[in-house]
Design a protein around this motif. Sequence first.
Motif, PDB file in Angstrom:
ATOM      1  N   THR A  11       2.213   7.985   0.510  1.00 31.11           N
ATOM      2  CA  THR A  11       1.722   8.205  -0.845  1.00 31.11           C
ATOM      3  C   THR A  11       0.291   8.735  -0.806  1.00 31.11           C
ATOM      4  OG1 THR A  11       3.072   6.346  -1.537  1.00 31.11           O
ATOM      5  CG2 THR A  11       1.349   7.048  -3.068  1.00 31.11           C
ATOM      6  N   GLY A  66       5.810   6.907  -2.201  1.00 34.69           N
ATOM      7  CA  GLY A  66       6.510   7.190  -0.944  1.00 34.69           C
ATOM      8  C   GLY A  66       7.582   8.258  -1.005  1.00 34.69           C
ATOM      9  N   GLY A 152       1.516  -0.092   1.980  1.00 29.63           N
ATOM     10  CA  GLY A 152       0.858   1.200   1.927  1.00 29.63           C
ATOM     11  C   GLY A 152       0.087   1.357   0.632  1.00 29.63           C
ATOM     12  N   ILE A 205     -12.157  -1.871  -1.247  1.00 27.39           N
ATOM     13  CA  ILE A 205     -12.413  -1.874   0.197  1.00 27.39           C
ATOM     14  C   ILE A 205     -13.682  -2.656   0.529  1.00 27.39           C
ATOM     15  CG2 ILE A 205     -12.989  -0.382   2.180  1.00 27.39           C
ATOM     16  CD1 ILE A 205     -10.922   1.614   1.119  1.00 27.39           C
ATOM     17  N   GLY A 281      -2.084   0.529   5.609  1.00 29.91           N
ATOM     18  CA  GLY A 281      -3.504   0.518   5.246  1.00 29.91           C
ATOM     19  C   GLY A 281      -3.851  -0.609   4.282  1.00 29.91           C
ATOM     20  N   LEU A 285      -6.738  -5.433   3.320  1.00 30.53           N
ATOM     21  CA  LEU A 285      -7.458  -6.167   2.276  1.00 30.53           C
ATOM     22  C   LEU A 285      -7.843  -7.535   2.830  1.00 30.53           C
ATOM     23  CD1 LEU A 285      -8.189  -6.219  -0.863  1.00 30.53           C
ATOM     24  CD2 LEU A 285      -6.123  -7.595  -1.089  1.00 30.53           C
ATOM     25  N   SER A 307      -2.791   1.876   9.601  1.00 31.86           N
ATOM     26  CA  SER A 307      -2.364   3.099   8.906  1.00 31.86           C
ATOM     27  C   SER A 307      -1.560   4.009   9.829  1.00 31.86           C
ATOM     28  CB  SER A 307      -3.564   3.891   8.402  1.00 31.86           C
ATOM     29  OG  SER A 307      -4.181   3.207   7.368  1.00 31.86           O
TER      30      SER A 307
HETATM   31  N1  LIG Z   1     -10.265  -1.693   4.553  1.00 33.65           N
HETATM   32  C1  LIG Z   1      -9.348  -1.621   3.599  1.00 33.65           C
HETATM   33  N2  LIG Z   1      -9.179  -2.647   2.751  1.00 33.65           N
HETATM   34  C2  LIG Z   1      -8.251  -2.599   1.772  1.00 33.65           C
HETATM   35  N3  LIG Z   1      -7.439  -1.534   1.555  1.00 33.65           N
HETATM   36  C3  LIG Z   1      -7.573  -0.490   2.373  1.00 33.65           C
HETATM   37  C4  LIG Z   1      -8.527  -0.458   3.433  1.00 33.65           C
HETATM   38  N4  LIG Z   1      -8.417   0.739   4.065  1.00 33.65           N
HETATM   39  C5  LIG Z   1      -7.460   1.439   3.434  1.00 33.65           C
HETATM   40  N5  LIG Z   1      -6.938   0.710   2.412  1.00 33.65           N
HETATM   41  C6  LIG Z   1      -5.906   1.126   1.470  1.00 33.65           C
HETATM   42  O1  LIG Z   1      -4.719   1.455   2.181  1.00 33.65           O
HETATM   43  C7  LIG Z   1      -3.977   2.394   1.402  1.00 33.65           C
HETATM   44  C8  LIG Z   1      -3.433   3.464   2.320  1.00 33.65           C
HETATM   45  O2  LIG Z   1      -2.554   2.863   3.229  1.00 33.65           O
HETATM   46  P1  LIG Z   1      -1.491   3.740   4.032  1.00 33.65           P
HETATM   47  O3  LIG Z   1      -2.194   4.819   4.751  1.00 33.65           O
HETATM   48  O4  LIG Z   1      -0.662   2.790   4.824  1.00 33.65           O
HETATM   49  O5  LIG Z   1      -0.655   4.345   2.799  1.00 33.65           O
HETATM   50  P2  LIG Z   1       0.455   5.464   2.769  1.00 33.65           P
HETATM   51  O6  LIG Z   1       1.264   5.387   4.018  1.00 33.65           O
HETATM   52  O7  LIG Z   1      -0.152   6.783   2.436  1.00 33.65           O
HETATM   53  O8  LIG Z   1       1.308   5.010   1.499  1.00 33.65           O
HETATM   54  P3  LIG Z   1       2.825   4.510   1.353  1.00 33.65           P
HETATM   55  O9  LIG Z   1       3.239   3.946   2.683  1.00 33.65           O
HETATM   56  O10 LIG Z   1       2.764   3.480   0.273  1.00 33.65           O
HETATM   57  O11 LIG Z   1       3.605   5.695   0.935  1.00 33.65           O
HETATM   58  C9  LIG Z   1      -4.913   2.963   0.350  1.00 33.65           C
HETATM   59  O12 LIG Z   1      -4.526   2.501  -0.947  1.00 33.65           O
HETATM   60  C10 LIG Z   1      -6.276   2.409   0.757  1.00 33.65           C
HETATM   61  O13 LIG Z   1      -7.108   2.141  -0.356  1.00 33.65           O
END
Ligand SMILES: Nc1ncnc2c1ncn2[C@@H]1O[C@H](COP(=O)(O)OP(=O)(O)OP(=O)(O)O)[C@@H](O)[C@H]1O
Length: 340
Positions: A11, A66, A152, A205, A281, A285, A307
């Motif tokens: 996403t 997603g 995610g 974050i 990602g 949190l 991530s």
């Molecule tokens: N240190 C952190 N603390 C909290 N949240 C975080 C941190 N770093 C990144 N994120 C969050 O993680 C998310 C991105 O995670 P990820 O890259 O796994 O998502 P994605 O694979 O693109 O999405 P999805 O899997 O839902 O389609 C974002 O919303 C971001 O704000």
Amino acid sequence: MATDIGIDIGTSKTVIFSSTKIILEMDNMVTVDAETYEPIYFGEKAKQTLGRTPDSLICVSPIERGVIADYEIAEAMLKKYMNTAFGNKIFRPRILATLPAGLTELQHHSLANLLESAGGRNISVVEGPLAVAFGLGIDTETPHGTLIVDIGAGTTDIAVISMGGITVCDSLKIASLDFDNQIARYVRKEYNIEIGPLTAEFIKIKIGAAVKRDIEVAVLAKGRNVFTGLPESFEISSGEVYDAINETVNSVCDGIRQVLNRTDPDLVADITDDGFYLTGGGSQLCGLPEKISKYLGIKVHTMENPSYSVVKGAAVALKKKSLLKNVDYQLRSIRELEIK
Ligand SMILES: Nc1ncnc2c1ncn2[C@@H]1O[C@H](COP(=O)(O)OP(=O)(O)OP(=O)(O)O)[C@@H](O)[C@H]1O
Ligand SMILES: [Mg+2]
């Protein structure tokens, strides 16, 4: 020269992994001309325009929760990203793409098609949680239950894996972006200040937490007063952010519990013995792994660079193709596929 790549089109971002390293990581955001729909900016540059575009431009997230939400823009974006990763090299990489668990065959097909138009060949598609398990080196073939949770930006993917496949799963439409939305809602309600999505993410974050912190921290942020329309600074504390997102955090916990409720008791017993694997990602949190672990009463394993765990797992599977014998599309051309 042939290259195998793993690609995770999430996403929030696209990550491409080839043999041993990340070769591309870009935000899934495109700024387009409002009239012609012609893409103008991609990635980070487009993300910076989010909430700041004049009427002549629109910011588009081609992947929502997603799945592909805007096929044309997603195609233009992936072409651009493949070109950035491989330049003008005249080979078309073999691709293993990941997607959320529990999607339809049509959605798998649509993603494979998209990647072929973007320059890929021999495209296979695998569910993200399975890829994570491959990456962890878990023997997925045995009749032993493993629980993978991937939080995610737009989806929380929950899957119980056993005997080479996904036994029970759910892809919740609640994830880290919803924490941002709840923070923005809270600030509007409590301070009468409207904040943009980037500010909400920054607050999450910096000081977001899924459990009450022993020592409160606070952050200064800026927004626009909803009555005066003028810019205004405000200070928000970690306790306030906790209050703002707590209900959403609980919904994620409950979604995982519901998947376990639908899981065979013997597999649940395996998961209870081994602990569950938390990635994505959003799992970064502060306090979230501990919170979910306490809620479920199951030990949690977190991952370094969460991530990347999906895309790295896809790359592992490409090297050991026997892992892919149960996936929908084996390594063959999309042209051989027919929608049933
Ligand atoms: N240190 C952190 N603390 C909290 N949240 C975080 C941190 N770093 C990144 N994120 C969050 O993680 C998310 C991105 O995670 P990820 O890259 O796994 O998502 P994605 O694979 O693109 O999405 P999805 O899997 O839902 O389609 C974002 O919303 C971001 O704000
Ligand atoms: Mg993801």
